[in-house]
Design a protein around this motif. Structure first.
Motif, PDB file in Angstrom:
ATOM      1  N   ARG A 125       0.823  -1.212   0.000  1.00 48.70           N
ATOM      2  CA  ARG A 125       0.000   0.000   0.000  1.00 48.70           C
ATOM      3  C   ARG A 125       0.855   1.258   0.000  1.00 48.70           C
ATOM      4  O   ARG A 125       0.510   2.256  -0.641  1.00 48.70           O
ATOM      5  N   THR A 126       1.963   1.211   0.721  1.00 50.51           N
ATOM      6  CA  THR A 126       2.866   2.360   0.741  1.00 50.51           C
ATOM      7  C   THR A 126       3.428   2.618  -0.657  1.00 50.51           C
ATOM      8  O   THR A 126       3.471   3.764  -1.121  1.00 50.51           O
ATOM      9  N   LEU A 127       3.864   1.567  -1.338  1.00 50.31           N
ATOM     10  CA  LEU A 127       4.398   1.724  -2.692  1.00 50.31           C
ATOM     11  C   LEU A 127       3.331   2.237  -3.645  1.00 50.31           C
ATOM     12  O   LEU A 127       3.596   3.131  -4.465  1.00 50.31           O
ATOM     13  N   LEU A 128       2.136   1.685  -3.560  1.00 54.98           N
ATOM     14  CA  LEU A 128       1.060   2.127  -4.450  1.00 54.98           C
ATOM     15  C   LEU A 128       0.749   3.603  -4.236  1.00 54.98           C
ATOM     16  O   LEU A 128       0.493   4.341  -5.198  1.00 54.98           O
ATOM     17  N   ARG A 129       0.769   4.050  -3.007  1.00 51.53           N
ATOM     18  CA  ARG A 129       0.463   5.462  -2.726  1.00 51.53           C
ATOM     19  C   ARG A 129       1.482   6.400  -3.358  1.00 51.53           C
ATOM     20  O   ARG A 129       1.143   7.516  -3.749  1.00 51.53           O
ATOM     21  N   ARG A 130       2.739   5.959  -3.462  1.00 53.54           N
ATOM     22  CA  ARG A 130       3.734   6.883  -4.006  1.00 53.54           C
ATOM     23  C   ARG A 130       3.967   6.715  -5.510  1.00 53.54           C
ATOM     24  O   ARG A 130       4.822   7.382  -6.078  1.00 53.54           O
ATOM     25  N   ALA A 131       3.179   5.859  -6.147  1.00 50.76           N
ATOM     26  CA  ALA A 131       3.255   5.735  -7.607  1.00 50.76           C
ATOM     27  C   ALA A 131       2.793   7.046  -8.244  1.00 50.76           C
ATOM     28  O   ALA A 131       1.808   7.644  -7.831  1.00 50.76           O
ATOM     29  N   LYS A 132       3.503   7.482  -9.275  1.00 45.09           N
ATOM     30  CA  LYS A 132       3.169   8.746  -9.939  1.00 45.09           C
ATOM     31  C   LYS A 132       2.736   8.562 -11.390  1.00 45.09           C
ATOM     32  O   LYS A 132       1.941   9.360 -11.901  1.00 45.09           O
ATOM     33  N   HIS A 133       3.262   7.543 -12.055  1.00 39.05           N
ATOM     34  CA  HIS A 133       2.999   7.421 -13.486  1.00 39.05           C
ATOM     35  C   HIS A 133       2.436   6.060 -13.898  1.00 39.05           C
ATOM     36  O   HIS A 133       1.465   5.996 -14.652  1.00 39.05           O
ATOM     37  N   LEU A 147      -6.017  -5.466  -2.221  1.00 33.35           N
ATOM     38  CA  LEU A 147      -5.474  -4.228  -2.769  1.00 33.35           C
ATOM     39  C   LEU A 147      -6.367  -3.563  -3.805  1.00 33.35           C
ATOM     40  O   LEU A 147      -5.983  -2.542  -4.381  1.00 33.35           O
ATOM     41  N   ALA A 148      -7.547  -4.122  -4.035  1.00 33.61           N
ATOM     42  CA  ALA A 148      -8.422  -3.610  -5.098  1.00 33.61           C
ATOM     43  C   ALA A 148      -8.747  -2.125  -4.903  1.00 33.61           C
ATOM     44  O   ALA A 148      -8.695  -1.340  -5.860  1.00 33.61           O
ATOM     45  N   ASP A 149      -9.086  -1.728  -3.690  1.00 34.76           N
ATOM     46  CA  ASP A 149      -9.431  -0.325  -3.444  1.00 34.76           C
ATOM     47  C   ASP A 149      -8.234   0.592  -3.666  1.00 34.76           C
ATOM     48  O   ASP A 149      -8.372   1.700  -4.212  1.00 34.76           O
ATOM     49  N   LEU A 151      -5.688   0.015  -5.688  1.00 34.85           N
ATOM     50  CA  LEU A 151      -5.450   0.067  -7.133  1.00 34.85           C
ATOM     51  C   LEU A 151      -6.477   0.952  -7.825  1.00 34.85           C
ATOM     52  O   LEU A 151      -6.132   1.737  -8.718  1.00 34.85           O
ATOM     53  N   ARG A 152      -7.715   0.837  -7.413  1.00 32.85           N
ATOM     54  CA  ARG A 152      -8.780   1.645  -8.013  1.00 32.85           C
ATOM     55  C   ARG A 152      -8.518   3.131  -7.783  1.00 32.85           C
ATOM     56  O   ARG A 152      -8.711   3.960  -8.674  1.00 32.85           O
ATOM     57  N   MET A 153      -8.076   3.462  -6.602  1.00 36.33           N
ATOM     58  CA  MET A 153      -7.810   4.857  -6.279  1.00 36.33           C
ATOM     59  C   MET A 153      -6.656   5.412  -7.124  1.00 36.33           C
ATOM     60  O   MET A 153      -6.719   6.529  -7.642  1.00 36.33           O
ATOM     61  N   LYS A 154      -5.600   4.615  -7.291  1.00 31.13           N
ATOM     62  CA  LYS A 154      -4.437   5.075  -8.047  1.00 31.13           C
ATOM     63  C   LYS A 154      -4.714   5.125  -9.541  1.00 31.13           C
ATOM     64  O   LYS A 154      -4.058   5.867 -10.268  1.00 31.13           O
ATOM     65  N   GLN A 155      -5.681   4.351 -10.007  1.00 29.23           N
ATOM     66  CA  GLN A 155      -5.974   4.310 -11.434  1.00 29.23           C
ATOM     67  C   GLN A 155      -6.464   5.659 -11.964  1.00 29.23           C
ATOM     68  O   GLN A 155      -6.404   5.932 -13.157  1.00 29.23           O
ATOM     69  N   GLU A 156      -6.917   6.508 -11.063  1.00 29.09           N
ATOM     70  CA  GLU A 156      -7.402   7.826 -11.465  1.00 29.09           C
ATOM     71  C   GLU A 156      -6.287   8.705 -12.013  1.00 29.09           C
ATOM     72  O   GLU A 156      -6.527   9.572 -12.844  1.00 29.09           O
ATOM     73  N   ASN A 157      -5.047   8.492 -11.527  1.00 33.92           N
ATOM     74  CA  ASN A 157      -3.947   9.345 -12.007  1.00 33.92           C
ATOM     75  C   ASN A 157      -2.713   8.570 -12.426  1.00 33.92           C
ATOM     76  O   ASN A 157      -1.670   9.164 -12.685  1.00 33.92           O
ATOM     77  N   LEU A 171     -10.184  -4.502 -12.716  1.00 30.73           N
ATOM     78  CA  LEU A 171     -10.139  -3.131 -13.216  1.00 30.73           C
ATOM     79  C   LEU A 171      -9.732  -3.121 -14.689  1.00 30.73           C
ATOM     80  O   LEU A 171      -9.031  -4.028 -15.152  1.00 30.73           O
ATOM     81  N   PRO A 172     -10.141  -2.095 -15.436  1.00 32.44           N
ATOM     82  CA  PRO A 172      -9.793  -2.018 -16.858  1.00 32.44           C
ATOM     83  C   PRO A 172      -8.281  -2.088 -17.086  1.00 32.44           C
ATOM     84  O   PRO A 172      -7.494  -1.649 -16.248  1.00 32.44           O
ATOM     85  N   ASP A 173      -7.891  -2.657 -18.230  1.00 30.33           N
ATOM     86  CA  ASP A 173      -6.485  -2.810 -18.647  1.00 30.33           C
ATOM     87  C   ASP A 173      -5.732  -3.893 -17.889  1.00 30.33           C
ATOM     88  O   ASP A 173      -4.530  -4.068 -18.098  1.00 30.33           O
TER      89      ASP A 173
END
Length: 260
Positions: A125-133, A147-149, A151-157, A171-173
């Motif tokens: 979760r820590t790694l997912l939160r700091r993903a930028k691209h 981790l679905a929630d 991943l869903r949150m990070k998929q927005e950006n 999730l898509p893709d």
């Protein structure tokens, strides 16, 4: 009672202090003898323990009709005090650790072992939160649910790509791996991979195994495992597009390749 006593110890109290405070909460204003009897703390130690708790501000000492009595700090006040102390400590530690992190010279690429299911999940979760691209994953159903929630949150950006196993409506893709005998008989070997921005990743046992996972910022690890995921995605797409029955051939070739 034992569970709450152990929890209090995690907040900085020793075993005798935890038992003494709990006994006072249960009894209300009491003598040292009564507290000793209720808590199980030896009478030879109870005064010392009560004095220590008094110094912490957790126990109130007063003389009533010539007898020394002890009262617990009201629970709501105690909890608010503990919460405030924890938040202050957390903020201070966070500030100092971040300061050290900025001063630290860039270390050589490394592989670090993370042990235990809860630690693995927190690290993911820590790694997912700091993903930028970009996030690339290879993940099975149980771990995906955890981790679905996130991943869903990070998929927005962030771009989210990869492959999932035995997951319905991902999730898509995210490509769902085709059903095969190998997948059906994989047993507990449901490893996962999560790669962040092509520069760091975590991979290893899922949470349910309560085993080990591995963090790395080594570009060789990251590149190899990202390409492994892409290969899995590509093969699934090719099989889907093919008019021939490739699955039997793939299964046969896999057995030949890994045959001892």
């Amino acid at each position: 009672m034992n569970d709450i006593s152990e929890a209090l110890q995690l907040l900085g109290f020793n075993q005798y202090q935890s038992k003494t405070y709990l006994a006072l909460v249960y009894l209300g204003t009491s003598s040292a003898y009564q507290v000793s009897k209720q808590s199980g703390v030896p009478r030879s130690r109870i005064y010392e323990v009560l004095e220590g708790l008094e110094q912490k501000g957790v126990v109130i000492k007063e003389e009533v009709n010539g007898t020394v009595q002890y009262s617990p700090l009201p629970v709501d006040v105690f909890l608010e005090s503990i919460k405030q102390q924890w938040e202050e400590t957390y903020s201070s530690v966070k500030k100092e650790l971040k300061r050290f992190e900025k001063q630290d010279l860039k270390a050589d690429p490394r592989v670090t072992t993370i042990k235990g299911g809860e630690n693995i999940l927190s690290f993911c979760r820590t790694l997912l939160r700091r993903a930028k691209h970009r996030i690339i994953v290879s993940i099975w159903d149980a771990m995906y649910e955890h981790l679905a929630d996130d991943l869903r949150m990070k998929q927005e950006n962030c771009s989210l790509k990869g492959i999932v196993f035995q997951v319905e409506n991902p999730l898509p893709d995210l490509v769902v791996h085709r059903q095969t005998d190998y997948i059906d008989n994989i047993g507990e070997n449901k490893w996962f991979i999560i790669s962040i921005d092509g520069r760091e990743m975590i991979y290893g046992h899922p949470v349910e195994r309560n085993g080990n996972a591995f963090y790395t910022d080594d570009v060789v690890h990251v590149s190899l495992l990202e390409n492994y995921i892409w290969h899995d995605v590509l093969v699934n797409r090719l099989v889907e597009q093919s008019r021939e029955n490739l699955q039997n051939w793939i299964s046969s070739e896999r057995k030949k390749f890994f045959k001892l």
